[in-house]
Design a protein around this motif. Structure first.
Motif, PDB file in Angstrom:
ATOM      1  N   PRO A   1     -37.513 -27.799  24.716  1.00 36.16           N
ATOM      2  CA  PRO A   1     -38.917 -27.442  24.526  1.00 36.16           C
ATOM      3  C   PRO A   1     -39.259 -27.264  23.050  1.00 36.16           C
ATOM      4  O   PRO A   1     -38.421 -26.873  22.239  1.00 36.16           O
ATOM      5  CB  PRO A   1     -39.067 -26.137  25.284  1.00 36.16           C
ATOM      6  CG  PRO A   1     -37.727 -25.498  25.231  1.00 36.16           C
ATOM      7  CD  PRO A   1     -36.734 -26.643  25.211  1.00 36.16           C
ATOM      8  N   ILE A   2     -40.503 -27.522  22.758  1.00 38.09           N
ATOM      9  CA  ILE A   2     -41.030 -27.411  21.400  1.00 38.09           C
ATOM     10  C   ILE A   2     -41.642 -26.025  21.228  1.00 38.09           C
ATOM     11  O   ILE A   2     -42.333 -25.530  22.113  1.00 38.09           O
ATOM     12  CB  ILE A   2     -42.099 -28.493  21.165  1.00 38.09           C
ATOM     13  CG1 ILE A   2     -41.453 -29.873  21.250  1.00 38.09           C
ATOM     14  CG2 ILE A   2     -42.827 -28.283  19.845  1.00 38.09           C
ATOM     15  CD1 ILE A   2     -42.437 -31.014  21.335  1.00 38.09           C
ATOM     16  N   VAL A   3     -41.378 -25.422  20.084  1.00 36.99           N
ATOM     17  CA  VAL A   3     -42.035 -24.156  19.744  1.00 36.99           C
ATOM     18  C   VAL A   3     -43.252 -24.506  18.902  1.00 36.99           C
ATOM     19  O   VAL A   3     -43.154 -25.283  17.949  1.00 36.99           O
ATOM     20  CB  VAL A   3     -41.096 -23.218  18.958  1.00 36.99           C
ATOM     21  CG1 VAL A   3     -41.825 -21.952  18.526  1.00 36.99           C
ATOM     22  CG2 VAL A   3     -39.869 -22.879  19.805  1.00 36.99           C
ATOM     23  N   CYS A   4     -44.399 -23.952  19.253  1.00 37.18           N
ATOM     24  CA  CYS A   4     -45.625 -24.235  18.508  1.00 37.18           C
ATOM     25  C   CYS A   4     -45.419 -23.877  17.038  1.00 37.18           C
ATOM     26  O   CYS A   4     -44.996 -22.763  16.722  1.00 37.18           O
ATOM     27  CB  CYS A   4     -46.795 -23.438  19.077  1.00 37.18           C
ATOM     28  SG  CYS A   4     -48.325 -23.704  18.148  1.00 37.18           S
ATOM     29  N   PRO A   5     -45.725 -24.797  16.142  1.00 34.37           N
ATOM     30  CA  PRO A   5     -45.511 -24.520  14.719  1.00 34.37           C
ATOM     31  C   PRO A   5     -46.442 -23.446  14.160  1.00 34.37           C
ATOM     32  O   PRO A   5     -46.178 -22.894  13.101  1.00 34.37           O
ATOM     33  CB  PRO A   5     -45.768 -25.874  14.048  1.00 34.37           C
ATOM     34  CG  PRO A   5     -46.566 -26.645  15.011  1.00 34.37           C
ATOM     35  CD  PRO A   5     -46.210 -26.148  16.374  1.00 34.37           C
ATOM     36  N   MET A   6     -47.499 -23.127  14.875  1.00 33.56           N
ATOM     37  CA  MET A   6     -48.404 -22.071  14.421  1.00 33.56           C
ATOM     38  C   MET A   6     -47.865 -20.677  14.769  1.00 33.56           C
ATOM     39  O   MET A   6     -48.238 -19.705  14.143  1.00 33.56           O
ATOM     40  CB  MET A   6     -49.784 -22.225  15.079  1.00 33.56           C
ATOM     41  CG  MET A   6     -50.831 -22.907  14.258  1.00 33.56           C
ATOM     42  SD  MET A   6     -50.433 -24.537  13.665  1.00 33.56           S
ATOM     43  CE  MET A   6     -50.809 -25.560  15.048  1.00 33.56           C
ATOM     44  N   LEU A   7     -47.019 -20.595  15.766  1.00 36.50           N
ATOM     45  CA  LEU A   7     -46.538 -19.302  16.256  1.00 36.50           C
ATOM     46  C   LEU A   7     -45.758 -18.551  15.188  1.00 36.50           C
ATOM     47  O   LEU A   7     -44.847 -19.102  14.574  1.00 36.50           O
ATOM     48  CB  LEU A   7     -45.650 -19.512  17.485  1.00 36.50           C
ATOM     49  CG  LEU A   7     -45.090 -18.245  18.137  1.00 36.50           C
ATOM     50  CD1 LEU A   7     -46.211 -17.422  18.765  1.00 36.50           C
ATOM     51  CD2 LEU A   7     -44.050 -18.616  19.178  1.00 36.50           C
ATOM     52  N   ASP A   8     -46.111 -17.303  14.981  1.00 37.25           N
ATOM     53  CA  ASP A   8     -45.306 -16.411  14.142  1.00 37.25           C
ATOM     54  C   ASP A   8     -44.156 -15.966  15.042  1.00 37.25           C
ATOM     55  O   ASP A   8     -44.339 -15.136  15.938  1.00 37.25           O
ATOM     56  CB  ASP A   8     -46.134 -15.226  13.667  1.00 37.25           C
ATOM     57  CG  ASP A   8     -45.351 -14.285  12.777  1.00 37.25           C
ATOM     58  OD1 ASP A   8     -44.143 -14.081  13.016  1.00 37.25           O
ATOM     59  OD2 ASP A   8     -45.960 -13.733  11.851  1.00 37.25           O
ATOM     60  N   ARG A   9     -43.007 -16.535  14.830  1.00 35.70           N
ATOM     61  CA  ARG A   9     -41.870 -16.303  15.734  1.00 35.70           C
ATOM     62  C   ARG A   9     -41.387 -14.860  15.737  1.00 35.70           C
ATOM     63  O   ARG A   9     -40.848 -14.392  16.730  1.00 35.70           O
ATOM     64  CB  ARG A   9     -40.736 -17.252  15.384  1.00 35.70           C
ATOM     65  CG  ARG A   9     -41.127 -18.696  15.643  1.00 35.70           C
ATOM     66  CD  ARG A   9     -40.076 -19.660  15.191  1.00 35.70           C
ATOM     67  NE  ARG A   9     -40.602 -21.019  15.252  1.00 35.70           N
ATOM     68  CZ  ARG A   9     -39.870 -22.073  15.498  1.00 35.70           C
ATOM     69  NH1 ARG A   9     -38.576 -21.953  15.688  1.00 35.70           N
ATOM     70  NH2 ARG A   9     -40.411 -23.269  15.534  1.00 35.70           N
TER      71      ARG A   9
END
Length: 166
Positions: A84-92
């Motif tokens: 799965p891809i993690v949204c690049p906008m997400l502050d992890r």
């Protein structure tokens, strides 16, 4: 975004449906603090031109270092994403979306709308449906949303939009 734009009207319709579900179900899993869908994207998001203009506005309002980090993460996706891809906008670290007010329609509808013949996508919600807990929910129709969104200009992947702009 103008109050009369098709995208603004679509956001208003989505907000109404989401609000009705949340009002009827205070325990709804999609709320602040839940970032499960942001961490499990099936593919690189696709946005219409109108969605990109709105998202770009939110991105330009970010701290320059945060925008650089997002640009780097989008670049990584462009070179080949693994699922799965993690949204690049997400502050992890915090699980928060720094462009939440500017997020695309797919993010606004996830967990509240279903696509005919395909069902639900969130495993937490699917489990509750399977247990019969959500039989009274009036879901939004994702097919109608997709049709309305088609009037918002050409569609490109997030990585393509970034390459053209940043």
């Amino acid at each position: 975004m103008s109050d009369s734009s098709p995208l603004f009207r679509l956001h208003a319709d989505v907000d109404t449906r989401v609000g009705a579900i949340r009002d009827a179900r205070p325990d709804w899993p999609c709320s602040k603090g839940c970032d499960t869908c942001c961490r499990r994207l099936a593919d690189v998001p696709r946005l219409t031109a109108a969605e990109w203009e709105l998202l770009k506005e939110g991105l330009r309002g970010l701290d320059p270092q945060r925008l650089l980090t997002i640009r780097d993460e989008v670049g990584t996706l462009a070179r080949g994403a693994t699922v799965p891809i993690v949204c690049p906008m997400l502050d992890r670290a915090t699980g928060a979306c720094p462009v939440y007010a500017h997020r695309p329609v797919a993010c606004r509808t996830y967990g509240f709308y279903v696509q005919r013949e395909l069902g639900l996508y969130c495993s937490d919600i699917e489990a509750r449906v399977a247990q019969g807990e959500l039989a009274d929910v009036v879901w939004g129709n994702q097919d109608v949303i997709d049709q309305a969104l088609s009037a918002s200009g050409e569609t490109r992947s997030l990585t393509e939009w970034f390459a053209l702009t940043f």
